[in-house]
Design an enzyme around this catalytic site. Structure first.
Site, mmCIF file in Angstrom:
data_model
loop_
_atom_site.group_PDB
_atom_site.id
_atom_site.type_symbol
_atom_site.label_atom_id
_atom_site.label_comp_id
_atom_site.label_asym_id
_atom_site.label_seq_id
_atom_site.Cartn_x
_atom_site.Cartn_y
_atom_site.Cartn_z
ATOM 1 N N GLY A 18 0.789 -1.234 0.000
ATOM 2 C CA GLY A 18 0.000 0.000 0.000
ATOM 3 C C GLY A 18 0.821 1.283 0.000
ATOM 4 O O GLY A 18 1.916 1.358 -0.566
ATOM 5 N N ASP A 59 5.565 -4.472 15.290
ATOM 6 C CA ASP A 59 4.161 -4.086 15.448
ATOM 7 C C ASP A 59 4.149 -2.719 16.143
ATOM 8 O O ASP A 59 4.730 -2.580 17.229
ATOM 9 C CB ASP A 59 3.455 -5.152 16.306
ATOM 10 C CG ASP A 59 1.949 -4.942 16.365
ATOM 11 O OD1 ASP A 59 1.505 -3.786 16.415
ATOM 12 O OD2 ASP A 59 1.238 -5.955 16.391
ATOM 13 N N ASN A 86 2.628 5.752 9.151
ATOM 14 C CA ASN A 86 1.666 5.398 8.092
ATOM 15 C C ASN A 86 0.825 4.169 8.458
ATOM 16 O O ASN A 86 -0.314 4.044 8.008
ATOM 17 C CB ASN A 86 2.459 5.133 6.799
ATOM 18 C CG ASN A 86 1.656 4.386 5.764
ATOM 19 O OD1 ASN A 86 0.809 4.962 5.082
ATOM 20 N ND2 ASN A 86 1.884 3.069 5.651
ATOM 21 N N TYR A 153 -12.630 4.290 12.870
ATOM 22 C CA TYR A 153 -11.661 4.922 11.960
ATOM 23 C C TYR A 153 -11.739 6.449 12.058
ATOM 24 O O TYR A 153 -10.707 7.136 12.152
ATOM 25 C CB TYR A 153 -11.926 4.438 10.533
ATOM 26 C CG TYR A 153 -10.869 4.837 9.535
ATOM 27 C CD1 TYR A 153 -9.596 4.255 9.572
ATOM 28 C CD2 TYR A 153 -11.119 5.780 8.546
ATOM 29 C CE1 TYR A 153 -8.614 4.605 8.652
ATOM 30 C CE2 TYR A 153 -10.150 6.138 7.620
ATOM 31 C CZ TYR A 153 -8.899 5.552 7.669
ATOM 32 O OH TYR A 153 -7.926 5.913 6.756
ATOM 33 N N ILE A 186 -6.436 6.548 -2.142
ATOM 34 C CA ILE A 186 -5.321 5.867 -2.803
ATOM 35 C C ILE A 186 -5.699 4.400 -3.012
ATOM 36 O O ILE A 186 -6.204 3.751 -2.085
ATOM 37 C CB ILE A 186 -4.062 5.912 -1.885
ATOM 38 C CG1 ILE A 186 -3.766 7.343 -1.394
ATOM 39 C CG2 ILE A 186 -2.863 5.301 -2.592
ATOM 40 C CD1 ILE A 186 -3.174 8.271 -2.382
ATOM 41 N N GLU A 187 -5.424 3.871 -4.185
ATOM 42 C CA GLU A 187 -5.787 2.479 -4.482
ATOM 43 C C GLU A 187 -4.823 1.520 -3.765
ATOM 44 O O GLU A 187 -3.663 1.367 -4.145
ATOM 45 C CB GLU A 187 -5.781 2.252 -5.999
ATOM 46 C CG GLU A 187 -6.111 0.839 -6.433
ATOM 47 C CD GLU A 187 -7.502 0.333 -6.007
ATOM 48 O OE1 GLU A 187 -8.103 0.900 -5.100
ATOM 49 O OE2 GLU A 187 -7.953 -0.662 -6.583
ATOM 50 N N THR A 188 -5.322 0.909 -2.686
ATOM 51 C CA THR A 188 -4.528 -0.040 -1.883
ATOM 52 C C THR A 188 -5.491 -1.131 -1.419
ATOM 53 O O THR A 188 -6.697 -1.062 -1.670
ATOM 54 C CB THR A 188 -3.959 0.648 -0.619
ATOM 55 O OG1 THR A 188 -5.067 1.037 0.200
ATOM 56 C CG2 THR A 188 -3.108 1.857 -0.932
HETATM 57 P P1 NAP Z 1 -3.058 -1.061 3.624
HETATM 58 O O1 NAP Z 1 -2.842 -1.336 2.192
HETATM 59 O O2 NAP Z 1 -4.024 -1.902 4.395
HETATM 60 O O3 NAP Z 1 -1.625 -1.106 4.358
HETATM 61 C C1 NAP Z 1 -1.519 -0.901 5.750
HETATM 62 C C2 NAP Z 1 -0.075 -1.114 6.176
HETATM 63 O O4 NAP Z 1 -0.008 -0.918 7.607
HETATM 64 C C3 NAP Z 1 0.430 -2.513 5.893
HETATM 65 O O5 NAP Z 1 1.783 -2.464 5.501
HETATM 66 C C4 NAP Z 1 0.285 -3.212 7.250
HETATM 67 O O6 NAP Z 1 1.212 -4.270 7.345
HETATM 68 C C5 NAP Z 1 0.640 -2.056 8.188
HETATM 69 N N1 NAP Z 1 0.152 -2.265 9.554
HETATM 70 C C6 NAP Z 1 -1.136 -2.414 9.967
HETATM 71 N N2 NAP Z 1 -1.169 -2.618 11.287
HETATM 72 C C7 NAP Z 1 0.121 -2.568 11.728
HETATM 73 C C8 NAP Z 1 0.730 -2.702 13.005
HETATM 74 N N3 NAP Z 1 0.008 -2.944 14.108
HETATM 75 N N4 NAP Z 1 2.073 -2.584 13.088
HETATM 76 C C9 NAP Z 1 2.834 -2.360 11.977
HETATM 77 N N5 NAP Z 1 2.301 -2.222 10.752
HETATM 78 C C10 NAP Z 1 0.962 -2.338 10.630
HETATM 79 O O7 NAP Z 1 -3.533 0.434 3.858
HETATM 80 P P2 NAP Z 1 -3.146 1.789 3.099
HETATM 81 O O8 NAP Z 1 -4.309 2.200 2.302
HETATM 82 O O9 NAP Z 1 -1.807 1.700 2.478
HETATM 83 O O10 NAP Z 1 -3.104 2.778 4.365
HETATM 84 C C11 NAP Z 1 -1.919 3.363 4.857
HETATM 85 C C12 NAP Z 1 -2.296 4.566 5.710
HETATM 86 O O11 NAP Z 1 -2.961 5.539 4.886
HETATM 87 C C13 NAP Z 1 -3.267 4.243 6.853
HETATM 88 O O12 NAP Z 1 -2.931 4.997 7.990
HETATM 89 C C14 NAP Z 1 -4.603 4.699 6.286
HETATM 90 O O13 NAP Z 1 -5.532 4.996 7.301
HETATM 91 C C15 NAP Z 1 -4.188 5.911 5.503
HETATM 92 N N6 NAP Z 1 -5.128 6.340 4.456
HETATM 93 C C16 NAP Z 1 -5.351 5.550 3.379
HETATM 94 C C17 NAP Z 1 -6.231 6.002 2.402
HETATM 95 C C18 NAP Z 1 -6.518 5.191 1.165
HETATM 96 O O14 NAP Z 1 -7.361 5.629 0.362
HETATM 97 N N7 NAP Z 1 -5.871 4.056 0.946
HETATM 98 C C19 NAP Z 1 -6.879 7.237 2.533
HETATM 99 C C20 NAP Z 1 -6.620 8.006 3.652
HETATM 100 C C21 NAP Z 1 -5.732 7.555 4.602
HETATM 101 P P3 NAP Z 1 0.969 -5.621 8.202
HETATM 102 O O15 NAP Z 1 -0.451 -6.005 8.007
HETATM 103 O O16 NAP Z 1 1.957 -6.572 7.636
HETATM 104 O O17 NAP Z 1 1.295 -5.233 9.601
#
Ligand code: NAP
Length: 254
Positions: A18, A59, A86, A153, A186-188
Protein backbone atom coordinates in the site's frame (compact mmCIF):
# COMPACT_ATOMS: atom_id res chain seq x y z
CA UNK A 1 16.31 15.24 -7.40
CA UNK A 2 18.47 12.34 -6.19
CA UNK A 3 21.42 14.48 -5.13
CA UNK A 4 19.16 16.78 -3.10
CA UNK A 5 18.15 14.02 -0.70
CA UNK A 6 21.27 11.86 -0.83
CA UNK A 7 22.20 10.61 2.62
CA UNK A 8 18.96 11.76 4.28
CA UNK A 9 17.27 9.13 6.41
CA UNK A 10 13.54 8.32 6.51
CA UNK A 11 11.51 5.83 8.51
CA UNK A 12 8.05 4.71 7.36
CA UNK A 13 5.78 2.41 9.35
CA UNK A 14 3.48 -0.03 7.56
CA UNK A 15 5.63 -0.72 4.50
CA UNK A 16 4.56 -4.28 3.68
CA UNK A 17 2.16 -2.96 1.01
CA UNK A 18 0.00 0.00 0.00
CA UNK A 19 0.89 3.60 0.67
CA UNK A 20 3.79 2.72 3.00
CA UNK A 21 5.49 0.63 0.32
CA UNK A 22 4.85 3.37 -2.26
CA UNK A 23 6.49 5.96 0.00
CA UNK A 24 9.45 3.68 0.72
CA UNK A 25 10.09 3.15 -3.01
CA UNK A 26 9.78 6.86 -3.86
CA UNK A 27 12.04 7.94 -1.00
CA UNK A 28 14.59 5.32 -2.05
CA UNK A 29 14.43 6.54 -5.66
CA UNK A 30 14.99 10.11 -4.40
CA UNK A 31 18.28 9.05 -2.78
CA UNK A 32 17.23 8.65 0.86
CA UNK A 33 18.14 5.77 3.13
CA UNK A 34 14.78 4.27 4.14
CA UNK A 35 13.86 1.99 7.03
CA UNK A 36 10.42 0.44 7.30
CA UNK A 37 8.45 -1.91 9.48
CA UNK A 38 5.21 -3.89 9.47
CA UNK A 39 3.82 -6.85 11.41
CA UNK A 40 4.41 -9.27 8.56
CA UNK A 41 7.61 -9.56 6.54
CA UNK A 42 6.70 -9.05 2.87
CA UNK A 43 8.39 -11.10 0.16
CA UNK A 44 10.23 -8.03 -1.15
CA UNK A 45 11.96 -7.52 2.23
CA UNK A 46 13.21 -11.11 2.38
CA UNK A 47 15.11 -10.55 -0.86
CA UNK A 48 16.17 -6.98 -0.26
CA UNK A 49 18.40 -5.83 2.54
CA UNK A 50 20.85 -3.45 0.95
CA UNK A 51 22.70 -0.30 1.81
CA UNK A 52 19.71 1.99 1.34
CA UNK A 53 16.74 -0.08 2.60
CA UNK A 54 16.27 -1.69 5.99
CA UNK A 55 13.16 -3.66 7.02
CA UNK A 56 12.26 -5.00 10.42
CA UNK A 57 9.09 -6.84 11.55
CA UNK A 58 7.73 -4.52 14.26
CA UNK A 59 4.16 -4.09 15.45
CA UNK A 60 3.52 -0.39 16.14
CA UNK A 61 1.51 -1.39 19.23
CA UNK A 62 4.81 -2.48 20.83
CA UNK A 63 6.35 0.79 22.06
CA UNK A 64 9.60 -0.82 23.22
CA UNK A 65 10.12 -2.66 19.92
CA UNK A 66 9.47 0.54 17.97
CA UNK A 67 11.98 2.47 20.13
CA UNK A 68 14.58 -0.27 19.54
CA UNK A 69 13.89 -0.12 15.81
CA UNK A 70 14.42 3.67 15.84
CA UNK A 71 17.70 3.20 17.77
CA UNK A 72 18.87 0.58 15.25
CA UNK A 73 18.17 2.97 12.36
CA UNK A 74 20.08 5.79 14.08
CA UNK A 75 22.98 3.47 14.76
CA UNK A 76 23.06 2.34 11.13
CA UNK A 77 22.77 5.70 9.41
CA UNK A 78 23.68 8.26 12.10
CA UNK A 79 20.24 9.85 12.61
CA UNK A 80 16.68 10.13 11.33
CA UNK A 81 15.53 13.17 9.33
CA UNK A 82 11.95 12.13 8.55
CA UNK A 83 9.56 9.76 10.32
CA UNK A 84 6.20 8.83 8.73
CA UNK A 85 3.59 7.10 10.89
CA UNK A 86 1.67 5.40 8.09
CA UNK A 87 0.68 1.99 9.57
CA UNK A 88 -3.06 1.79 10.06
CA UNK A 89 -6.17 -0.36 9.79
CA UNK A 90 -9.76 0.32 8.80
CA UNK A 91 -11.78 -2.35 10.62
CA UNK A 92 -14.03 -2.74 12.55
CA UNK A 93 -16.70 -1.46 10.12
CA UNK A 94 -20.36 -1.37 11.14
CA UNK A 95 -22.83 0.76 13.04
CA UNK A 96 -21.30 2.09 16.25
CA UNK A 97 -24.00 0.50 18.40
CA UNK A 98 -23.05 -2.96 17.11
CA UNK A 99 -19.26 -2.74 17.30
CA UNK A 100 -17.49 -5.19 19.56
CA UNK A 101 -15.70 -3.18 22.28
CA UNK A 102 -12.60 -5.38 21.98
CA UNK A 103 -12.44 -4.74 18.21
CA UNK A 104 -12.86 -1.00 18.78
CA UNK A 105 -10.04 -1.01 21.37
CA UNK A 106 -7.83 -3.08 19.05
CA UNK A 107 -8.34 -0.49 16.30
CA UNK A 108 -7.43 2.42 18.57
CA UNK A 109 -4.37 0.48 19.80
CA UNK A 110 -2.99 0.57 16.23
CA UNK A 111 -4.37 3.79 14.73
CA UNK A 112 -3.89 6.03 17.79
CA UNK A 113 -1.56 4.35 20.32
CA UNK A 114 0.60 3.01 17.45
CA UNK A 115 0.97 6.53 16.01
CA UNK A 116 1.75 7.88 19.47
CA UNK A 117 4.42 5.16 19.95
CA UNK A 118 5.98 6.18 16.64
CA UNK A 119 5.92 9.88 17.60
CA UNK A 120 7.73 9.13 20.85
CA UNK A 121 10.31 6.83 19.23
CA UNK A 122 11.15 9.59 16.75
CA UNK A 123 10.94 12.64 19.04
CA UNK A 124 12.97 11.27 21.95
CA UNK A 125 15.84 10.40 19.60
CA UNK A 126 15.48 13.68 17.70
CA UNK A 127 16.03 15.62 20.93
CA UNK A 128 19.25 13.68 21.56
CA UNK A 129 20.32 14.21 17.92
CA UNK A 130 19.60 17.93 18.31
CA UNK A 131 19.33 18.70 14.60
CA UNK A 132 15.56 18.95 14.09
CA UNK A 133 13.63 16.67 11.78
CA UNK A 134 10.12 16.09 10.47
CA UNK A 135 7.28 13.91 11.75
CA UNK A 136 4.37 13.16 9.40
CA UNK A 137 1.32 11.30 10.70
CA UNK A 138 -0.84 9.88 7.92
CA UNK A 139 -4.40 10.99 8.60
CA UNK A 140 -7.55 10.90 6.46
CA UNK A 141 -10.47 13.02 5.33
CA UNK A 142 -12.36 10.77 7.78
CA UNK A 143 -10.80 12.80 10.60
CA UNK A 144 -13.29 15.59 9.84
CA UNK A 145 -15.95 14.01 7.57
CA UNK A 146 -18.17 11.55 9.44
CA UNK A 147 -19.09 8.29 7.66
CA UNK A 148 -21.73 5.87 8.97
CA UNK A 149 -20.00 2.58 9.77
CA UNK A 150 -16.57 4.10 10.44
CA UNK A 151 -16.89 5.12 14.11
CA UNK A 152 -13.50 3.66 15.05
CA UNK A 153 -11.66 4.92 11.96
CA UNK A 154 -13.11 8.47 12.10
CA UNK A 155 -12.49 8.78 15.85
CA UNK A 156 -8.94 7.47 15.54
CA UNK A 157 -7.96 9.79 12.68
CA UNK A 158 -9.47 12.81 14.47
CA UNK A 159 -7.29 11.89 17.47
CA UNK A 160 -4.23 11.75 15.19
CA UNK A 161 -4.98 15.26 13.90
CA UNK A 162 -5.22 16.71 17.40
CA UNK A 163 -2.16 14.79 18.63
CA UNK A 164 -0.24 16.27 15.69
CA UNK A 165 -1.42 19.81 16.49
CA UNK A 166 -0.21 19.49 20.10
CA UNK A 167 3.16 18.00 19.13
CA UNK A 168 3.66 20.70 16.46
CA UNK A 169 3.27 23.37 19.14
CA UNK A 170 5.57 21.55 21.56
CA UNK A 171 8.34 20.82 19.07
CA UNK A 172 8.47 24.03 16.98
CA UNK A 173 11.17 25.64 19.12
CA UNK A 174 13.41 22.59 18.60
CA UNK A 175 13.26 22.84 14.81
CA UNK A 176 11.07 19.74 14.55
CA UNK A 177 8.23 19.98 12.02
CA UNK A 178 5.06 17.99 12.76
CA UNK A 179 2.17 17.38 10.33
CA UNK A 180 -0.95 15.27 9.92
CA UNK A 181 -1.43 14.60 6.22
CA UNK A 182 -4.58 13.21 4.58
CA UNK A 183 -3.19 11.59 1.41
CA UNK A 184 -6.39 11.51 -0.68
CA UNK A 185 -8.05 8.30 -1.84
CA UNK A 186 -5.32 5.87 -2.80
CA UNK A 187 -5.79 2.48 -4.48
CA UNK A 188 -4.53 -0.04 -1.88
CA UNK A 189 -5.82 -3.14 -0.07
CA UNK A 190 -7.65 -0.79 2.29
CA UNK A 191 -9.74 0.59 -0.61
CA UNK A 192 -10.38 -2.95 -1.87
CA UNK A 193 -11.74 -3.84 1.59
CA UNK A 194 -13.94 -0.71 1.55
CA UNK A 195 -15.47 -1.61 -1.83
CA UNK A 196 -16.39 -5.11 -0.59
CA UNK A 197 -18.50 -3.84 2.32
CA UNK A 198 -22.26 -4.30 2.43
CA UNK A 199 -24.42 -1.17 2.32
CA UNK A 200 -25.76 -2.25 5.74
CA UNK A 201 -22.36 -1.98 7.40
CA UNK A 202 -21.13 0.93 5.26
CA UNK A 203 -23.97 2.92 3.63
CA UNK A 204 -21.56 5.09 1.58
CA UNK A 205 -19.96 2.12 -0.16
CA UNK A 206 -21.38 3.09 -3.58
CA UNK A 207 -19.48 6.39 -3.53
CA UNK A 208 -16.17 4.52 -3.19
CA UNK A 209 -17.11 1.96 -5.88
CA UNK A 210 -17.97 4.82 -8.24
CA UNK A 211 -14.71 6.68 -7.60
CA UNK A 212 -12.86 3.49 -8.46
CA UNK A 213 -14.89 2.84 -11.63
CA UNK A 214 -14.24 6.42 -12.75
CA UNK A 215 -10.48 6.00 -12.23
CA UNK A 216 -10.32 8.78 -9.65
CA UNK A 217 -8.07 7.06 -7.10
CA UNK A 218 -4.45 8.09 -6.63
CA UNK A 219 -1.49 5.73 -6.70
CA UNK A 220 0.50 4.77 -3.58
CA UNK A 221 3.63 6.67 -4.64
CA UNK A 222 1.83 9.99 -5.25
CA UNK A 223 1.98 11.54 -1.74
CA UNK A 224 5.78 11.03 -1.51
CA UNK A 225 6.76 14.30 -3.21
CA UNK A 226 4.54 16.33 -0.88
CA UNK A 227 6.05 14.64 2.18
CA UNK A 228 9.59 15.39 0.96
CA UNK A 229 8.49 18.99 0.44
CA UNK A 230 7.17 19.14 4.03
CA UNK A 231 10.42 17.70 5.38
CA UNK A 232 13.06 19.40 3.29
CA UNK A 233 11.38 22.37 1.58
CA UNK A 234 10.91 25.88 2.97
CA UNK A 235 8.93 25.89 6.24
CA UNK A 236 5.15 26.31 6.03
CA UNK A 237 3.17 28.78 8.10
CA UNK A 238 3.30 27.17 11.59
CA UNK A 239 -0.52 27.18 11.74
CA UNK A 240 -0.61 24.65 8.88
CA UNK A 241 -0.28 21.34 10.70
CA UNK A 242 -3.29 19.34 9.50
CA UNK A 243 -3.11 19.16 5.71
CA UNK A 244 -5.15 17.49 2.99
CA UNK A 245 -3.27 16.73 -0.20
CA UNK A 246 -6.44 17.15 -2.27
CA UNK A 247 -6.93 20.75 -1.09
CA UNK A 248 -3.35 21.91 -1.37
CA UNK A 249 -2.22 22.82 -4.88
CA UNK A 250 1.12 23.88 -3.42
CA UNK A 251 1.76 20.41 -1.99
CA UNK A 252 0.38 18.54 -5.00
CA UNK A 253 2.77 20.41 -7.25
CA UNK A 254 5.81 19.62 -5.09
P1 NAP B 1 -3.06 -1.06 3.62
O1 NAP B 1 -2.84 -1.34 2.19
O2 NAP B 1 -4.02 -1.90 4.39
O3 NAP B 1 -1.62 -1.11 4.36
C1 NAP B 1 -1.52 -0.90 5.75
C2 NAP B 1 -0.08 -1.11 6.18
O4 NAP B 1 -0.01 -0.92 7.61
C3 NAP B 1 0.43 -2.51 5.89
O5 NAP B 1 1.78 -2.46 5.50
C4 NAP B 1 0.29 -3.21 7.25
O6 NAP B 1 1.21 -4.27 7.34
C5 NAP B 1 0.64 -2.06 8.19
N1 NAP B 1 0.15 -2.26 9.55
C6 NAP B 1 -1.14 -2.41 9.97
N2 NAP B 1 -1.17 -2.62 11.29
C7 NAP B 1 0.12 -2.57 11.73
C8 NAP B 1 0.73 -2.70 13.01
N3 NAP B 1 0.01 -2.94 14.11
N4 NAP B 1 2.07 -2.58 13.09
C9 NAP B 1 2.83 -2.36 11.98
N5 NAP B 1 2.30 -2.22 10.75
C10 NAP B 1 0.96 -2.34 10.63
O7 NAP B 1 -3.53 0.43 3.86
P2 NAP B 1 -3.15 1.79 3.10
O8 NAP B 1 -4.31 2.20 2.30
O9 NAP B 1 -1.81 1.70 2.48
O10 NAP B 1 -3.10 2.78 4.37
C11 NAP B 1 -1.92 3.36 4.86
C12 NAP B 1 -2.30 4.57 5.71
O11 NAP B 1 -2.96 5.54 4.89
C13 NAP B 1 -3.27 4.24 6.85
O12 NAP B 1 -2.93 5.00 7.99
C14 NAP B 1 -4.60 4.70 6.29
O13 NAP B 1 -5.53 5.00 7.30
C15 NAP B 1 -4.19 5.91 5.50
N6 NAP B 1 -5.13 6.34 4.46
C16 NAP B 1 -5.35 5.55 3.38
C17 NAP B 1 -6.23 6.00 2.40
C18 NAP B 1 -6.52 5.19 1.17
O14 NAP B 1 -7.36 5.63 0.36
N7 NAP B 1 -5.87 4.06 0.95
C19 NAP B 1 -6.88 7.24 2.53
C20 NAP B 1 -6.62 8.01 3.65
C21 NAP B 1 -5.73 7.56 4.60
P3 NAP B 1 0.97 -5.62 8.20
O15 NAP B 1 -0.45 -6.01 8.01
O16 NAP B 1 1.96 -6.57 7.64
O17 NAP B 1 1.30 -5.23 9.60
Amino acid sequence: MKARFQGRVAVVTGVSRGLGLGLLREFQAAGLHVAGCARSTPAWAENEENSSVFFRAVDVRDAAALAEFAAAVRQRWGGIDLWVNNAGVLEPIGMGRDLDPAAFAAHIAINVDGVWNGCRAFLQGAHIQGRGGTLVNISSGAAHSAYRGWAAYCAGKAAVDQLSRVLALEEAEYGIRVFALAPGIIETDMQRVIRKQSATDFPDVEKFRRLHEEGLLGGPTEPAAAILRLAFGPPLDPARVVLDLRDSVELRES
